[in-house]
Write an enzyme that holds these catalytic residues in place. Structure first.
Site, PDB file in Angstrom:
ATOM      1  N   ASP A  66      -2.624  -8.519 -36.468  1.00  0.00           N
ATOM      2  CA  ASP A  66      -3.641  -7.716 -36.734  1.00  0.00           C
ATOM      3  C   ASP A  66      -3.175  -6.997 -37.969  1.00  0.00           C
ATOM      4  O   ASP A  66      -2.092  -5.910 -37.840  1.00  0.00           O
ATOM      5  CB  ASP A  66      -3.928  -6.772 -35.480  1.00  0.00           C
ATOM      6  CG  ASP A  66      -4.993  -5.600 -35.880  1.00  0.00           C
ATOM      7  OD1 ASP A  66      -5.034  -5.170 -37.104  1.00  0.00           O
ATOM      8  OD2 ASP A  66      -5.883  -5.676 -35.069  1.00  0.00           O
ATOM      9  N   HIS A  67      -3.531  -7.107 -39.240  1.00  0.00           N
ATOM     10  CA  HIS A  67      -2.591  -6.651 -40.195  1.00  0.00           C
ATOM     11  C   HIS A  67      -2.642  -5.071 -40.464  1.00  0.00           C
ATOM     12  O   HIS A  67      -1.716  -4.592 -41.221  1.00  0.00           O
ATOM     13  CB  HIS A  67      -3.156  -7.184 -41.652  1.00  0.00           C
ATOM     14  CG  HIS A  67      -4.312  -6.798 -42.228  1.00  0.00           C
ATOM     15  ND1 HIS A  67      -5.635  -7.093 -42.000  1.00  0.00           N
ATOM     16  CD2 HIS A  67      -4.679  -5.531 -43.159  1.00  0.00           C
ATOM     17  CE1 HIS A  67      -6.553  -6.536 -42.465  1.00  0.00           C
ATOM     18  NE2 HIS A  67      -5.920  -5.507 -43.344  1.00  0.00           N
ATOM     19  N   HIS A 107      -8.800  -4.364 -35.400  1.00  0.00           N
ATOM     20  CA  HIS A 107      -8.097  -2.796 -36.028  1.00  0.00           C
ATOM     21  C   HIS A 107      -8.244  -1.600 -35.409  1.00  0.00           C
ATOM     22  O   HIS A 107      -7.434  -0.783 -35.254  1.00  0.00           O
ATOM     23  CB  HIS A 107      -8.570  -2.961 -37.542  1.00  0.00           C
ATOM     24  CG  HIS A 107      -8.436  -4.309 -38.246  1.00  0.00           C
ATOM     25  ND1 HIS A 107      -7.262  -5.266 -37.977  1.00  0.00           N
ATOM     26  CD2 HIS A 107      -9.400  -5.021 -39.086  1.00  0.00           C
ATOM     27  CE1 HIS A 107      -7.613  -6.512 -38.707  1.00  0.00           C
ATOM     28  NE2 HIS A 107      -8.641  -6.129 -39.248  1.00  0.00           N
TER      29      HIS A 107
HETATM   30  O1  LIG Z   1      -9.742  -7.962 -41.271  1.00  0.00           O
HETATM   31  C1  LIG Z   1     -10.244  -7.516 -42.223  1.00  0.00           C
HETATM   32  O2  LIG Z   1      -9.975  -6.237 -42.951  1.00  0.00           O
HETATM   33  C2  LIG Z   1     -10.499  -6.072 -44.167  1.00  0.00           C
HETATM   34  C3  LIG Z   1     -10.182  -4.452 -44.351  1.00  0.00           C
HETATM   35  O3  LIG Z   1      -8.767  -4.409 -44.578  1.00  0.00           O
HETATM   36  P1  LIG Z   1      -8.117  -3.320 -45.481  1.00  0.00           P
HETATM   37  O4  LIG Z   1      -6.535  -3.767 -45.207  1.00  0.00           O
HETATM   38  O5  LIG Z   1      -8.513  -3.719 -46.921  1.00  0.00           O
HETATM   39  O6  LIG Z   1      -8.480  -2.262 -45.127  1.00  0.00           O
HETATM   40  C4  LIG Z   1     -12.102  -6.132 -44.296  1.00  0.00           C
HETATM   41  O7  LIG Z   1     -12.628  -6.072 -45.434  1.00  0.00           O
HETATM   42  C5  LIG Z   1     -12.395  -7.604 -43.482  1.00  0.00           C
HETATM   43  O8  LIG Z   1     -13.870  -7.631 -43.237  1.00  0.00           O
HETATM   44  C6  LIG Z   1     -11.764  -7.844 -42.330  1.00  0.00           C
HETATM   45  O9  LIG Z   1     -11.827  -9.189 -41.852  1.00  0.00           O
END
Ligand SMILES: O=C1O[C@H](COP(=O)(O)O)[C@@H](O)[C@H](O)[C@H]1O
Ligand SMILES: NC(=O)C1=CN([C@@H]2O[C@H](COP(=O)(O)OP(=O)(O)OC[C@H]3O[C@@H](n4cnc5c(N)ncnc54)[C@H](OP(=O)(O)O)[C@@H]3O)[C@@H](O)[C@H]2O)C=CC1
Length: 516
Positions: free
Chosen positions: A190-191, A253
């Site tokens: 989960d980045h 997230h």
């Molecule tokens: O996992 C996802 O995250 C991005 C947003 O990530 P961020 O690190 O740029 O805040 C999102 O645009 C995407 O739809 C989603 O799959």
């Protein structure tokens, strides 16, 4: 625990990194740059190799050129010294392979052994699946059948989201993977958990004497978590129209960030202890027991045509690969309660959306007003104290307090105490993927989601999805470039609250200007 012996050491142990999906978008934008950053920072052991895997043909030279281009475009470090890059790139090889072809895995095993010998790698292997989830099961089975999990050294599987579409499909997926890998060998990405300031939430809470004692329903009025995006669905319309904001951002997230804010202090700073506390939060989420409760606490929206900063923006239904009749939500907001002793009665307002006015991720903790503040309160209508944790793109923390206006005898004004981390380190703050790859290679699973967390999050989300499925009304509409449906504001107003402006939103407000 033998695997985790070097959690504290900075350098990864020698290992082969397999990037399945090496010709794809994630590898190009995130994974190759992350590996290069680790290398540049001396966090990658000399005894490493990377094997990119995908179907399309690529010579070794072409593949190394792809890696070079990805670094030059997306990495926070650029290649300046070609000799240095050459020595880095010689650790990279490519294998053209269809996931469903087990013979290809046997060949891959042979290729790996040659590299392991060349770079003195002791058999440790990390399989990163930057692939569509439908392929996760086949890869796992074929890794086993192809003999890639045999021999000395540890083997780890890193998998991308989405982990299923609902609880049932996630369980099926998990069962397939678990036939091959043990839970402790699986690293579910989960980045958001790799983001600097998300990891900092724990430290801010548990290392500060003036926050932790106040971190409960006696002192906190509400918590607001915003993950807003300015982008639309870009090239991912096909995937997104099936997923929607609830599954794309909410299930993972947003709920993960909520757990970091709400969890109890773990008894030890070990991965399992931390994850135990996080899963308790997910289990304590008050479930919406029927469609009516979902309606009263959850808002879904879809953007229609609008504009932002003078630019016309199309409606979601007009985006590429999106069904023109789609009822998929591009905005999701919920009022959530964590039914435990600490948080009883405190609403958590969580929201995310595409095509909102600013890109930001923030947590706002609104404290309760001072009790019986007869003198100051009556005279001045004091604003509540806020703690704001800025996650992205600005990183830092910000505390809003009340103080006497300079030079005045009795006037009070809100002041900002602002720590802007990104102003100091600028673009050099490590990327989430860099940190997570580093953690996975060192066997630190703290910031990866354990299966029980994933399952609890799906249980909560499934009730919302089911209520929506039965609701013929569909999502509320909001113009692209606006802050989403007004129904979301009403949910806060019902409780006497409002959304606090996030960074970049309210340029004229004195308090926020102070923090620029
Ligand atoms: O996992 C996802 O995250 C991005 C947003 O990530 P961020 O690190 O740029 O805040 C999102 O645009 C995407 O739809 C989603 O799959
Ligand atoms: N892109 C992003 O920013 C993010 C992506 N993710 C997730 O990461 C995963 C990958 O995403 P992304 O890189 O965008 O996807 P892409 O469609 O860009 O890439 C998919 C990759 O899979 C390979 N592939 C597909 N089928 C096979 C097969 N049968 N055998 C071998 N290789 C195959 C493709 O290569 P080839 O065609 O050459 O075989 C390609 O390299 C997905 O699960 C996505 O949801 C998660 C968060 C963010």
């Amino acid at each position: 625990m033998a695997e985790n012996q070097n959690l504290e050491s900075l350098q990864t142990p020698g290992a082969v990194f397999f990037i399945f999906g090496a010709t794809g978008d994630l590898a190009k934008r995130k994974l190759f740059p992350a590996i290069y950053s680790l290398y540049r920072e001396g966090k990658l052991a000399e005894d490493f190799a990377v094997i990119g895997v995908a179907r399309r043909p690529r010579t070794q030279e072409e593949f190394r050129e792809d890696v070079y281009n990805s670094i030059q475009e997306f990495c926070r470090y650029k290649v300046k010294d070609n000799e240095e890059f050459k020595s880095f790139a010689q650790h990279f090889e490519y294998k053209s392979l269809d996931i469903n072809n087990v013979d290809g895995f046997r060949e891959l095993d042979e290729q790996t052994k040659v590299l392991e010998e060349r770079f003195h790698i002791p058999g440790n292997r990390i399989f990163y699946l930057a692939l569509a989830p439908e392929l996760f099961g086949s890869v796992s089975f074929n890794l086993k059948k192809g003999g890639m999990l045999e021999g000395a050294g540890w083997k780890r599987l890193v998998i991308e989201k989405p982990f299923g579409y609902d609880l049932k499909s996630a369980e099926e997926l998990n069962e397939q993977i678990r036939q091959v890998f043990k839970e402790e060998e699986i690293y579910r990405i989960d980045h958001y958990l790799g983001k600097e300031m998300v990891q900092n939430i724990e430290v801010i809470r548990f290392a500060n004497a003036f926050f932790e004692p106040l971190w409960n329903n006696k002192h906190i009025a509400n918590i607001q978590i915003t993950l807003s995006e300015t982008v639309g669905v870009e090239e991912r319309g096909g995937y997104y129209d099936h997923a929607g904001a609830l599954r794309d951002m909410g299930q993972n997230h947003m709920l993960q960030m909520l757990t970091m804010v709400a969890m109890e202090p773990p008894s030890r700073l070990l991965p399992e202890d931390i994850r135990d506390e996080k899963v308790k939060v997910l289990r304590s989420l008050r479930p919406y027991s029927n469609a009516e409760e979902v309606k009263n606490n959850v808002v879904r929206g879809q953007y229609v045509q609008g504009s932002s900063r003078g630019r016309d923006l199309p409606a979601y239904r007009d985006e590429d690969k999106v069904d023109p009749q789609s009822s998929t939500e591009t905005y999701f907001m919920a009022r959530v309660f964590v039914d435990n002793f600490r948080w009883a009665g405190v609403p958590f307002y969580i929201r995310t959306g595409k095509r909102l006015p600013v890109k930001t991720t923030e947590v706002v903790v609104e404290f309760k007003n001072m009790p019986n503040n007869v003198y100051l309160g009556q005279k001045h209508n004091l604003e509540p104290n806020l703690l704001v944790i800025r996650v992205n793109p600005m990183e830092g923390i910000y505390v809003k307090i009340n103080a006497k206006k300079l030079g005045s005898e009795s006037e009070i004004e809100p002041l900002a105490m602002d720590f802007c981390q990104s102003c100091m380190v600028g673009i050099n703050s490590p990327e989430a993927y860099e940190r997570l790859l580093h953690d996975a290679a060192r066997g630190d699973s703290t910031y990866f989601t354990r299966w029980d967390e994933v399952a609890s999050a799906w249980s909560f989300v499934d009730r919302i999805a089911e209520a929506w499925r039965q609701d013929a009304e569909g999502p509320c509409h909001y113009p692209a470039g606006s802050w989403g449906p007004k129904e979301a504001d009403q949910l806060l107003e019902e409780n006497g609250f409002h959304w606090w402006p996030v960074n970049g939103q309210d340029e004229d407000n004195v308090v926020w200007q102070l923090s620029k």
